[in-house]
Design a protein around this motif. Structure first.
Motif, PDB file in Angstrom:
ATOM      1  N   GLU A 174      34.261 -68.498  54.309  1.00 12.03           N
ATOM      2  CA  GLU A 174      35.028 -68.848  53.107  1.00 12.03           C
ATOM      3  C   GLU A 174      36.387 -69.418  53.493  1.00 12.03           C
TER       4      GLU A 174
ATOM      5  N   THR B 130      39.768 -82.155  49.492  1.00 14.04           N
ATOM      6  CA  THR B 130      38.620 -81.908  48.618  1.00 14.04           C
ATOM      7  C   THR B 130      38.756 -80.513  48.020  1.00 14.04           C
ATOM      8  N   SER B 131      37.700 -80.043  47.360  1.00 12.54           N
ATOM      9  CA  SER B 131      37.689 -78.688  46.808  1.00 12.54           C
ATOM     10  C   SER B 131      36.806 -77.783  47.654  1.00 12.54           C
ATOM     11  N   PHE B 132      37.000 -76.485  47.478  1.00 19.53           N
ATOM     12  CA  PHE B 132      36.132 -75.525  48.164  1.00 19.53           C
ATOM     13  C   PHE B 132      34.676 -75.769  47.787  1.00 19.53           C
ATOM     14  N   GLU B 133      34.423 -76.013  46.501  1.00 17.89           N
ATOM     15  CA  GLU B 133      33.054 -76.222  46.029  1.00 17.89           C
ATOM     16  C   GLU B 133      32.403 -77.426  46.709  1.00 17.89           C
ATOM     17  N   GLU B 134      33.173 -78.469  46.927  1.00 18.54           N
ATOM     18  CA  GLU B 134      32.628 -79.652  47.594  1.00 18.54           C
ATOM     19  C   GLU B 134      32.277 -79.361  49.047  1.00 18.54           C
ATOM     20  N   GLU B 135      33.146 -78.627  49.724  1.00 17.52           N
ATOM     21  CA  GLU B 135      32.886 -78.297  51.129  1.00 17.52           C
ATOM     22  C   GLU B 135      31.703 -77.342  51.254  1.00 17.52           C
ATOM     23  N   TYR B 136      31.597 -76.397  50.325  1.00 23.78           N
ATOM     24  CA  TYR B 136      30.440 -75.493  50.332  1.00 23.78           C
ATOM     25  C   TYR B 136      29.152 -76.293  50.153  1.00 23.78           C
ATOM     26  N   ALA B 137      29.186 -77.232  49.215  1.00 27.42           N
ATOM     27  CA  ALA B 137      27.986 -78.023  48.928  1.00 27.42           C
ATOM     28  C   ALA B 137      27.567 -78.872  50.134  1.00 27.42           C
TER      29      ALA B 137
ATOM     30  N   ASN C 205      37.694 -73.319  52.874  1.00 32.42           N
ATOM     31  CA  ASN C 205      38.970 -73.567  52.198  1.00 32.42           C
ATOM     32  C   ASN C 205      39.902 -74.387  53.083  1.00 32.42           C
TER      33      ASN C 205
ATOM     34  N   TRP D 283      27.430 -66.567  55.318  1.00 36.76           N
ATOM     35  CA  TRP D 283      28.403 -66.448  54.240  1.00 36.76           C
ATOM     36  C   TRP D 283      29.191 -65.149  54.375  1.00 36.76           C
TER      37      TRP D 283
ATOM     38  N   TYR E 277      21.703 -72.813  49.878  1.00 34.42           N
ATOM     39  CA  TYR E 277      22.841 -71.890  49.875  1.00 34.42           C
ATOM     40  C   TYR E 277      23.108 -71.401  51.287  1.00 34.42           C
TER      41      TYR E 277
END
Length: 259
Positions: free
Chosen positions: A194, A206-213, A198, A189, A223
């Motif tokens: 990041e 998609t969203s950043f949150e979805e790709e992170y997940a 993005n 990380w 994590y």
């Protein structure tokens, strides 16, 4: 402190891993020699190291240059007398192309840093390390050695060769008191990951949150591990806590894969 009176050389200084490794070792008492191409980055980390009460020496170094590596070893001898720890963190991240689409000179350029450059720096510093009953070499490797993905062939192959070299050095240098181990992070990380997530979000709608997940859900801990936590494993392999450990490859990736 675990490293009181020790001298540690860290190659590859950036705002993430190189910085966090340097600070982790300095907090435990080590003086730090930084070997990197970017003098501005080294200077910023050196200020933090000195703020911890430790000495910091910056040596502009391209590890693919034998002249630079020899000059680094000479500088360490002149200014600090010796070295007890070498952390090989400098790397080339490859060409992000498939094998079929790659010019093999691009693969060679990656090997020149990740394998030959790392070994060149190690050989230059080895006489310093062998002066002690106990010394440590830590190779910062990668999860890509075990989980190979398309378009990362140059990087994965060069690091796979480094993993084999790590075991070879451990076998050959053990009687000289030199422990040689590898750290295998996964996604780390930081600003580059990041940006990448993005970019994927924009590309995939998609969203950043979805790709992170998507990435985090592949790990046991849920994590993406920051470089400051990986630095703790480097500290272990740099100290007497790992006195009986050599030739090992330690995954430090939140359980992205299990050996």
């Amino acid at each position: 402190m675990l490293l009181e009176g020790k001298v540690a050389i860290v190659s590859g200084l950036g705002p993430g891993m190189g910085r966090d490794i340097s600070l982790a070792l300095a907090r435990e008492g080590a003086d730090i020699v930084m070997a990197a191409r970017r003098e501005d980055r080294m200077a910023a980390v050196a200020e933090e190291v000195e703020g911890l009460g430790r000495r910091a020496v910056c040596v502009r170094t391209d590890i693919s240059s034998r002249v630079d590596c020899d000059r680094l070893a000479e500088t360490v001898r002149r200014e600090l007398g010796t070295a007890h720890i070498l952390v090989n963190n400098a790397f080339h991240d490859g060409n992000y192309k498939s094998f079929e689409d790659s010019d093999l000179d691009e693969w060679k350029a990656t090997f020149d840093v990740n394998l030959w450059g790392t070994l060149q720096l190690t050989k230059a510093v080895l006489p310093l390390l062998k002066e002690h009953e106990e010394s440590h070499i830590v190779m910062i490797n990668t999860m890509s050695v075990h989980l190979v993905e398309p378009n990362f062939g140059a990087y994965a192959a060069s690091k796979g060769a480094l993993a084999t070299a790590t075991r070879t050095l451990a076998r050959e240098l053990g009687r000289d008191g030199v422990r040689v181990n590898g750290i295998h992070p996964g996604y780390i990380w930081g600003s580059s990951v990041e940006w990448y997530l993005n970019h994927l979000a924009e590309q995939n709608g998609t969203s950043f949150e979805e790709e992170y997940a998507k990435v985090a859900d592949q790990t046991c801990l849920g994590y993406i591990v920051p470089s400051s936590e990986i630095a703790g494993a480097v500290l272990f392999f740099s100290s007497s806590l790992s006195r009986a450990v050599t030739g090992q490859s330690l995954p430090v990736n939140g359980g992205h894969y299990l050996q």
